[in-house]
Design a protein around this motif. Sequence first.
Motif, PDB file in Angstrom:
ATOM      1  N   UNK A   7       0.026  -9.188   1.058  1.00 25.53           N
ATOM      2  CA  UNK A   7       0.109  -8.324   2.398  1.00 25.53           C
ATOM      3  C   UNK A   7       1.213  -8.640   3.194  1.00 25.53           C
ATOM      4  N   UNK A   8       1.343 -10.012   3.344  1.00 23.59           N
ATOM      5  CA  UNK A   8       2.573 -10.323   4.230  1.00 23.59           C
ATOM      6  C   UNK A   8       4.172 -10.324   3.097  1.00 23.59           C
ATOM      7  N   UNK A   9       3.939 -10.575   2.219  1.00 23.18           N
ATOM      8  CA  UNK A   9       5.244 -10.515   1.193  1.00 23.18           C
ATOM      9  C   UNK A   9       5.875  -9.089   1.044  1.00 23.18           C
ATOM     10  N   UNK A  10       4.877  -8.093   0.918  1.00 25.14           N
ATOM     11  CA  UNK A  10       5.342  -6.823   0.488  1.00 25.14           C
ATOM     12  C   UNK A  10       5.871  -6.066   1.503  1.00 25.14           C
ATOM     13  N   UNK A  11       5.946  -6.499   2.853  1.00 28.04           N
ATOM     14  CA  UNK A  11       6.507  -6.034   3.999  1.00 28.04           C
ATOM     15  C   UNK A  11       7.896  -6.560   4.244  1.00 28.04           C
ATOM     16  N   UNK A  12       8.223  -7.701   3.421  1.00 27.59           N
ATOM     17  CA  UNK A  12       9.412  -8.473   3.683  1.00 27.59           C
ATOM     18  C   UNK A  12      10.503  -8.322   2.841  1.00 27.59           C
ATOM     19  N   UNK A  13      10.238  -7.482   1.581  1.00 25.97           N
ATOM     20  CA  UNK A  13      11.116  -7.230   0.411  1.00 25.97           C
ATOM     21  C   UNK A  13      11.072  -5.695   0.007  1.00 25.97           C
ATOM     22  N   UNK A  14      12.213  -5.397  -0.937  1.00 19.29           N
ATOM     23  CA  UNK A  14      12.437  -4.105  -1.333  1.00 19.29           C
ATOM     24  C   UNK A  14      11.532  -4.033  -2.571  1.00 19.29           C
TER      25      UNK A  14
END
Length: 92
Positions: free
Chosen positions: A27-34
């Motif tokens: 949930x955190x990572x998916x919003x930080x990467x393309x």
Amino acid sequence: MKQMNFKILGGVVTYNPEIPRFKENLKTLVNQVDKLYVFDNGSKNIEDIESVLNHYSDNIILCKKKKTLVLHMPLKVLWIMQTKIVLIGYYL
């Protein structure tokens, strides 16, 4: 001067992750990467991992291996797969 268009590519290496923690991290990572690549090293709970990933958009790619890989191999694969990227690697 030509403007560079960078994409942020993330990589997560998993081996029998605790599913609640895996969900929280995704949930955190998916919003930080393309785009996020999940490299699974033969987890016994692969069905649970797939079920979690099915709730996300197409920007998460699951790469399954039956054999355990050393950590640097998935990260090298990420580097080779894309050009003009900023690479972020995670180990869960």
